[in-house]
Motif scaffolding. Structure first.
Motif, mmCIF file in Angstrom:
data_model
loop_
_atom_site.group_PDB
_atom_site.id
_atom_site.type_symbol
_atom_site.label_atom_id
_atom_site.label_comp_id
_atom_site.label_asym_id
_atom_site.label_seq_id
_atom_site.Cartn_x
_atom_site.Cartn_y
_atom_site.Cartn_z
ATOM 1 N N LYS A 5 33.209 37.091 43.757
ATOM 2 C CA LYS A 5 34.214 37.985 44.064
ATOM 3 C C LYS A 5 34.725 38.342 42.693
ATOM 4 O O LYS A 5 35.189 39.476 42.595
ATOM 5 C CB LYS A 5 35.129 37.479 45.021
ATOM 6 N N TYR A 6 35.011 37.564 41.944
ATOM 7 C CA TYR A 6 35.694 37.768 40.536
ATOM 8 C C TYR A 6 35.013 38.682 39.722
ATOM 9 O O TYR A 6 35.548 39.899 39.336
ATOM 10 C CB TYR A 6 35.990 36.461 39.721
ATOM 11 N N GLU A 16 41.848 44.042 38.830
ATOM 12 C CA GLU A 16 42.028 42.831 39.621
ATOM 13 C C GLU A 16 41.619 41.605 38.807
ATOM 14 O O GLU A 16 41.994 40.438 39.196
ATOM 15 C CB GLU A 16 41.190 43.034 40.990
ATOM 16 N N GLN A 17 40.437 41.707 37.780
ATOM 17 C CA GLN A 17 40.421 40.504 37.020
ATOM 18 C C GLN A 17 41.346 40.228 36.098
ATOM 19 O O GLN A 17 41.734 38.981 35.879
ATOM 20 C CB GLN A 17 39.077 40.916 36.227
ATOM 21 N N SER A 28 34.938 42.225 41.069
ATOM 22 C CA SER A 28 36.098 42.863 41.277
ATOM 23 C C SER A 28 36.311 43.819 40.031
ATOM 24 O O SER A 28 35.733 43.873 39.099
ATOM 25 C CB SER A 28 37.126 41.971 41.338
#
Length: 78
Positions: A21-22, A29-30, A25
């Motif tokens: 997910k990271y 967001e990171q 993103s």
């Protein structure tokens, strides 16, 4: 499989999901994740330093009491 093995597999799975997910993103967001991690690290370091200071204060107070009792004992003997 035992409970420990299942728990470990679940933890690895959650880690893999979080990593995926990271990586998928956006840059914003990171950066938000990095900021949260750095903030948590800073808070943990502050808490550790506060705990160390309190322990040193207690140790100092105990040493002062020991010295006080020692001096009283020497005065009583003399």
């Amino acid at each position: 499989m035992g409970n420990k093995t299942k728990g470990l597999l679940a933890l690895v799975g959650l880690g893999a999901l979080a990593y995926w997910k990271y990586k998928n993103s956006s840059a914003e967001e990171q950066q938000a994740v990095k900021d949260k991690i750095n903030n948590a690290k800073d808070n943990l370091n502050k808490w550790g330093n506060d705990l160390k200071d309190k322990a040193n204060n207690v140790a100092s107070q105990v040493q002062d009491k020991v010295d006080e009792v020692k001096n009283k004992a020497q005065e009583t003997v003399n």
